[in-house]
Scaffold this motif. Structure first.
Motif, PDB file in Angstrom:
ATOM      1  N   GLN A  67       0.722  -1.197  -0.025  1.00  0.00           N
ATOM      2  CA  GLN A  67       0.033  -0.117   0.030  1.00  0.00           C
ATOM      3  C   GLN A  67       0.928   1.237  -0.026  1.00  0.00           C
ATOM      4  N   ASN A  68       1.946   1.251   0.755  1.00  0.00           N
ATOM      5  CA  ASN A  68       2.680   2.507   1.038  1.00  0.00           C
ATOM      6  C   ASN A  68       4.243   2.562   0.241  1.00  0.00           C
ATOM      7  N   GLY A  69       4.511   1.446  -0.203  1.00  0.00           N
ATOM      8  CA  GLY A  69       5.735   1.355  -1.130  1.00  0.00           C
ATOM      9  C   GLY A  69       6.779   1.152  -0.206  1.00  0.00           C
ATOM     10  N   ILE A  70       7.909   1.747  -0.254  1.00  0.00           N
ATOM     11  CA  ILE A  70       9.239   1.370   0.577  1.00  0.00           C
ATOM     12  C   ILE A  70       9.429   2.560   1.534  1.00  0.00           C
ATOM     13  N   ARG A  71      10.105   2.269   2.509  1.00  0.00           N
ATOM     14  CA  ARG A  71      10.702   3.148   3.764  1.00  0.00           C
ATOM     15  C   ARG A  71      12.047   2.768   4.061  1.00  0.00           C
ATOM     16  N   PHE A  72      13.005   3.480   3.904  1.00  0.00           N
ATOM     17  CA  PHE A  72      14.360   3.041   4.428  1.00  0.00           C
ATOM     18  C   PHE A  72      14.587   3.368   5.680  1.00  0.00           C
ATOM     19  N   LEU A  73      15.165   2.130   6.419  1.00  0.00           N
ATOM     20  CA  LEU A  73      15.567   1.957   7.799  1.00  0.00           C
ATOM     21  C   LEU A  73      16.880   2.522   7.831  1.00  0.00           C
ATOM     22  N   GLU A  74      17.750   2.161   7.140  1.00  0.00           N
ATOM     23  CA  GLU A  74      19.303   2.602   7.055  1.00  0.00           C
ATOM     24  C   GLU A  74      19.860   2.457   5.484  1.00  0.00           C
TER      25      GLU A  74
END
Length: 208
Positions: free
Chosen positions: A149-156
């Protein structure tokens, strides 16, 4: 998208030239042996949320549609080396944490590092690692979380860069005002059904 000429997205072009896919849902590309000769055997890896690993020993056949479609073992002097991992179907991809890293599988005297790209939904994140890699060394390029739903989110990740160039009087990777929106000429003057209908956006200050 990639251009042959005015704006060169060189890593993407090299992946395509090597037979890799650049139009998948998610892409991880690795490049080395370009600025100086580096005969090392670098390998692109990805660990998916369930622990499944995509790399040279397990290139294809993954449930997620992820695959390593370009694998360079012996770089040639003067020819940039490329590796590429891509996912083709979002409905088959696992939701959760992905880890992308580079492994120096075989050290052969190369002293330069590598460049990498992660592409998702038209956005490309560029990474540069300039340090030499020792035999067996692994460098994490990025860890990210993916959900449909929201795609990608970087953690590091390694520091990411975006390069800008001046083309036709405009800086790339910048927003510019649109002065006119119109159909392509084959739909001017009330014409209907003559070829594909394209939408043209004229950028202020853009001069060929």
């Amino acid at each position: 998208w990639a251009y042959n000429g005015n704006i060169a997205d060189s890593m993407k072009q090299r992946v395509k030239a090597a037979g890799g896919k650049v139009d998948g849902v998610l892409r991880f590309s690795l490049q080395w042996n370009d600025a100086e000769y580096n005969p090392n055997d670098f390998d692109a890896h990805c660990i998916e949320p369930d622990g499944n690993e995509i790399y040279f020993s397990r290139k294809r056949g993954h449930r997620s549609t992820g695959e390593l479609d370009v694998d360079i073992i012996s770089p040639v002097s003067g020819v940039p080396a490329i590796e590429n991992i891509t996912w083709s179907r979002i409905n088959r991809m696992q939701e959760g944490e992905y880890t992308f890293f580079v492994h120096n599988y075989s050290y052969r005297g190369g002293r330069s590092g590598f460049d990498a790209e992660i592409g998702y939904d038209g956005q490309v994140y560029e990474y540069t690692y300039r340090k030499a890699l020792a035999q067996g060394e692994k460098v994490v390029v990025a860890k990210l979380v993916f959900d449909k739903q929201n795609g990608i989110r970087f953690l590091e990740s390694l520091p990411t860069t975006t390069s800008a160039k001046t083309i036709w009087g405009l800086q790339t990777n910048r927003f510019h005002p649109v002065s006119v929106c119109m159909f392509s000429p084959n739909y001017w003057d009330g014409q209907r059904g003559i070829g594909h209908k394209h939408f043209f956006f004229m950028l202020s200050g853009c001069v060929n």
